[in-house]
Design an enzyme around this catalytic site. Structure first.
Site, PDB file in Angstrom:
ATOM      1  N   HIS A 157       4.396   0.510   1.943  1.00 27.32           N
ATOM      2  CA  HIS A 157       4.697  -0.744   2.630  1.00 27.32           C
ATOM      3  C   HIS A 157       4.533  -1.878   1.634  1.00 27.32           C
ATOM      4  O   HIS A 157       3.551  -1.913   0.886  1.00 27.32           O
ATOM      5  CB  HIS A 157       3.730  -0.951   3.796  1.00 27.32           C
ATOM      6  CG  HIS A 157       3.820  -2.311   4.413  1.00 27.32           C
ATOM      7  ND1 HIS A 157       5.020  -2.877   4.792  1.00 27.32           N
ATOM      8  CD2 HIS A 157       2.860  -3.232   4.707  1.00 27.32           C
ATOM      9  CE1 HIS A 157       4.802  -4.076   5.308  1.00 27.32           C
ATOM     10  NE2 HIS A 157       3.506  -4.319   5.261  1.00 27.32           N
ATOM     11  N   ASN A 209       0.842  -1.191   0.000  1.00 27.53           N
ATOM     12  CA  ASN A 209       0.000   0.000   0.000  1.00 27.53           C
ATOM     13  C   ASN A 209       0.874   1.236   0.000  1.00 27.53           C
ATOM     14  O   ASN A 209       1.975   1.234   0.530  1.00 27.53           O
ATOM     15  CB  ASN A 209      -0.955   0.009   1.207  1.00 27.53           C
ATOM     16  CG  ASN A 209      -0.239  -0.310   2.502  1.00 27.53           C
ATOM     17  OD1 ASN A 209       0.547   0.508   2.996  1.00 27.53           O
ATOM     18  ND2 ASN A 209      -0.486  -1.479   3.066  1.00 27.53           N
ATOM     19  N   TYR A 227      24.081  14.987 -10.161  1.00 26.10           N
ATOM     20  CA  TYR A 227      23.500  13.928 -10.986  1.00 26.10           C
ATOM     21  C   TYR A 227      22.183  14.451 -11.563  1.00 26.10           C
ATOM     22  O   TYR A 227      21.428  15.119 -10.881  1.00 26.10           O
ATOM     23  CB  TYR A 227      23.241  12.696 -10.125  1.00 26.10           C
ATOM     24  CG  TYR A 227      22.655  11.516 -10.866  1.00 26.10           C
ATOM     25  CD1 TYR A 227      23.473  10.541 -11.429  1.00 26.10           C
ATOM     26  CD2 TYR A 227      21.278  11.379 -11.003  1.00 26.10           C
ATOM     27  CE1 TYR A 227      22.941   9.450 -12.104  1.00 26.10           C
ATOM     28  CE2 TYR A 227      20.736  10.292 -11.684  1.00 26.10           C
ATOM     29  CZ  TYR A 227      21.574   9.332 -12.228  1.00 26.10           C
ATOM     30  OH  TYR A 227      21.035   8.266 -12.903  1.00 26.10           O
ATOM     31  N   ASP A 255      23.763   5.803  -3.195  1.00 26.12           N
ATOM     32  CA  ASP A 255      23.045   6.792  -4.015  1.00 26.12           C
ATOM     33  C   ASP A 255      21.702   7.164  -3.388  1.00 26.12           C
ATOM     34  O   ASP A 255      21.165   8.234  -3.680  1.00 26.12           O
ATOM     35  CB  ASP A 255      22.793   6.220  -5.419  1.00 26.12           C
ATOM     36  CG  ASP A 255      24.020   6.333  -6.325  1.00 26.12           C
ATOM     37  OD1 ASP A 255      24.909   7.147  -6.039  1.00 26.12           O
ATOM     38  OD2 ASP A 255      24.073   5.590  -7.325  1.00 26.12           O
ATOM     39  N   HIS A 306       8.551  -8.929   9.668  1.00 23.10           N
ATOM     40  CA  HIS A 306       7.462  -8.401   8.867  1.00 23.10           C
ATOM     41  C   HIS A 306       7.968  -7.995   7.469  1.00 23.10           C
ATOM     42  O   HIS A 306       7.855  -8.797   6.550  1.00 23.10           O
ATOM     43  CB  HIS A 306       6.813  -7.237   9.622  1.00 23.10           C
ATOM     44  CG  HIS A 306       5.536  -6.766   9.027  1.00 23.10           C
ATOM     45  ND1 HIS A 306       4.534  -6.198   9.764  1.00 23.10           N
ATOM     46  CD2 HIS A 306       5.100  -6.753   7.750  1.00 23.10           C
ATOM     47  CE1 HIS A 306       3.526  -5.871   8.964  1.00 23.10           C
ATOM     48  NE2 HIS A 306       3.844  -6.208   7.744  1.00 23.10           N
ATOM     49  N   HIS A 322       5.643  -6.362   0.867  1.00 17.53           N
ATOM     50  CA  HIS A 322       6.252  -7.620   1.309  1.00 17.53           C
ATOM     51  C   HIS A 322       7.213  -8.101   0.221  1.00 17.53           C
ATOM     52  O   HIS A 322       7.254  -9.297  -0.084  1.00 17.53           O
ATOM     53  CB  HIS A 322       5.176  -8.667   1.593  1.00 17.53           C
ATOM     54  CG  HIS A 322       4.410  -8.415   2.851  1.00 17.53           C
ATOM     55  ND1 HIS A 322       4.327  -9.324   3.883  1.00 17.53           N
ATOM     56  CD2 HIS A 322       3.710  -7.337   3.267  1.00 17.53           C
ATOM     57  CE1 HIS A 322       3.586  -8.825   4.863  1.00 17.53           C
ATOM     58  NE2 HIS A 322       3.192  -7.624   4.508  1.00 17.53           N
ATOM     59  N   SER A 351      -6.455   0.813   4.125  1.00 18.34           N
ATOM     60  CA  SER A 351      -5.472  -0.233   4.420  1.00 18.34           C
ATOM     61  C   SER A 351      -5.435  -0.513   5.914  1.00 18.34           C
ATOM     62  O   SER A 351      -5.483   0.411   6.734  1.00 18.34           O
ATOM     63  CB  SER A 351      -4.099   0.243   3.966  1.00 18.34           C
ATOM     64  OG  SER A 351      -3.098  -0.559   4.548  1.00 18.34           O
ATOM     65  N   SER A 352      -5.327  -1.796   6.262  1.00 19.10           N
ATOM     66  CA  SER A 352      -5.244  -2.147   7.687  1.00 19.10           C
ATOM     67  C   SER A 352      -3.970  -1.585   8.318  1.00 19.10           C
ATOM     68  O   SER A 352      -3.865  -1.506   9.538  1.00 19.10           O
ATOM     69  CB  SER A 352      -5.303  -3.671   7.852  1.00 19.10           C
ATOM     70  OG  SER A 352      -4.303  -4.289   7.068  1.00 19.10           O
TER      71      SER A 352
END
Lengths: 243, 243, 243, 243
Positions: C94, C28, C228, C119, C170, C96, C73-74
């Protein structure tokens, strides 16, 4: 006969290549109509790109073909045992997905190492015993189902809370209340197996998560107090939500 | 000349990039017409996207070009040796697929660790000896074929039952009754090499499967008692079924 | 309400599957309007292919839904804590993603091993403490935010200079001045985690880079002396450039 | 100005994402017109999907921009040193491809372990020394070029025979007679780095190939006695063939 279920099982089968879970024809999904006591399964050895909903084979709970012009998956006796012994199952999937197979070949459980695992599996995904010579030489596929059931009984596992297993020297079976949810669980197994491999080879510490983390994350998504997702009709049938 | 075989060999070559088995031009497939004693092979160093069926080169069993406007694969003498020494081969493939090459470089067999292996290979996929200085400096590609044949003889392996080899310090060769089946076997080799790497690095136990598992799984898919797949005309020519 | 921000957050969310950072719905992104004190976040458990800009949920800095027909979102309480405690954040993500999760599960920082890291991250990406039983059982998602903040305070890290963290057991959270930049940082984290895994398992030497390399590479891309990229209006809003 | 070269360099840059060698904007290709003493290089920090042939920047061998509306790659001084010190180079590429970076971070050469390596690299691909504090703090990118040149001189390597290097703590640079061939070599480096990682972590034996295998495979594809590929005009400009 069972046209809706055939379509559902066909579509779940077609998710396997899409999710990267199969090479060639090495996977199969089935789904059951509990009222009629019949399940529908992919035919044996047919390429996914040639597969149609009509190719699905209807089988009864003795493992006998009731309808279908093709041979059912050679793993049909395994599905039959699981449907008989685990009465809450609505769908079953078998794959040779590479991370899951690596753990099955190594003879190692997929341990619960984090929330990605705990969101779907309430305990380690167990690896079964290896089949004996006798179990392999006669009624092999049926005995594959039996060794799965034995593994769950010996370890006191609930197939609803741990909806997958690794058959040692073979590979993963996963299941769920629907064929789509079974495929979802098979994908989660593959993802957590990959994460486990890398986490375990980075450290020699015991990194198993505590029970309270399993409690929290599993019940965040499952059961009557779940609060992940949308509590509305539209989302009820999605693979990402609990039954 | 041999238009159907050229098309078959062309299509088998085009499967290599599709199955993720080649980088750039590093692979080749051939197929043989045993009655005429001629085989058809990919030209050397041509990009897959530029390749046509007409580019295929026809070679006799002395390794001489019989027809073709391009040079044949530089590995043609290896194919020639294999067709002469292994008379049941209908197609041969060579790739530098990364998991297979890793085992070839490590000098390790691809051990039989599970059913994914046993479904296709009835024993470990052997790694050959390294070629000597003399074998490399003269008639290198021919000697590559000879070291494969020597490996099979020394270890008492049947090329029909173990349709692939790893040439040490080089990479995999696979074969089969048809070019398409050879490519299928090359893909299985790559998949089981990947599984082996992860299983072997997870555990230091001996995880080789017993002979009775090889017997069961190999003969489930091969030979007159095979029961995997569809026993009908439609499926006969599929790569997923035995000859 | 906040239509432009909803579109921005929607598009940042859609980058997650495109960049290979999410499986199913496991990720999310949110973005904040600091003047209004409101942030916009993805709804919980909705498939990316079904998501629309209108599905985004508006939340205030107490974590209360202000607008939206779906559940947020939870992980919303985690985002709320981070927006309150880290006042320069414009977007949070967030995921996974598998390499990041492997380090979170192993309980290891993503060390600075090279310029690819330097960087974007001016120090190691820290792994947080594991949450305690009490922290997990009540106000879990809020406590996830708190453990992140605690980690940064204890280690004296600046969230602008190290725009990501691994929550132990997590997975990764990343952030930035905009939602798009937060997603960019989440992708960098995944790429450097992959590089770290392979570098660390190749050698047992200490291969951490020295501070002067971090100084050089970080400030080559960030701050008033950065050189850059293109110093023109067109490039200002690109994810690859500093704020 | 140099329109053909700009197009050639543009197309070589666009190969980088296609071959999986870059994340975001982390890569650049240049190509030189030796007669004019000018080279063409990608602008700094521009997304590949926005890039056009006209965006390419023209630079002289002092590293000064001669034409172009954008800033050249921040790595331009590195390219300048290499073109000046290695006079046979026609194109240079720099990437952060993940397997190459892992070896650069581990501080390990990419050893010659097989024919895949020997077909392109006549020796190990060397890892450079780490830059010192002084080398990093002033004229960093120029010093990156100098440390590459120093590495080749100290180890007696020929940049035509080993057309790539790993800058320690940073990543790969590769080159060749043309920009397209430089990109080809960068891809080979990535592929052999991946193979090396897996071969080396499978075994603790010394698996370096002998010199006679390097001789055979390198000269099979390079030099006047090369016999790989097609000796006709059509194939001369292909990346898969030697200059």
């Amino acid at each position: 006969m069972l046209e809706d279920l055939k379509k559902e099982v066909y579509e779940a089968n077609m998710q396997l290549p899409k999710l990267g879970l199969v090479t060639f024809t090495w996977g199969n999904v089935s789904g059951i109509d509990r009222e009629k006591g019949l399940f529908v399964i992919k035919p044996s050895g047919v390429d996914y790109e040639d597969l149609t909903s009509d190719d699905m084979v209807v089988v009864n709970l003795k493992g006998e073909v009731v309808e279908g012009k093709m041979n059912p998956s050679s793993d049909t006796p395994t599905h039959t045992v699981l449907y008989n012994e685990f009465p809450t199952l609505g769908g079953i999937v078998h794959t040779h997905s590479p991370w899951g197979v690596a753990f099955a070949e190594a003879g190692m459980d997929i341990q619960a190492l984090g929330t990605t695992h705990a969101d779907t599996f309430y305990d380690d995904v167990p690896v079964s015993d290896a089949l004996t010579k006798e179990e392999i030489e006669s009624a092999y596929e049926e005995n594959t189902g039996k060794v799965i059931v034995r593994t769950f009984k010996e370890r006191g596992l609930d197939p609803d809370a741990v909806p997958a297993v690794l058959v040692r020297q073979h590979g993963p079976f996963a299941w769920g209340p629907t064929p789509a949810k079974a495929v979802y669980n098979a994908k989660v197994l593959e993802v957590v197996a990959e994460m486990n491999y890398h986490a375990l080879t980075l450290t020699y510490d015991n990194i198993h998560v505590p029970q309270f983390l399993l409690d929290k994350h599993y019940y965040r998504k499952h059961g009557k107090n779940a609060y992940y997702g949308q509590n509305n009709a539209k989302s009820k049938d999605r693979a990402t939500h609990e039954k």
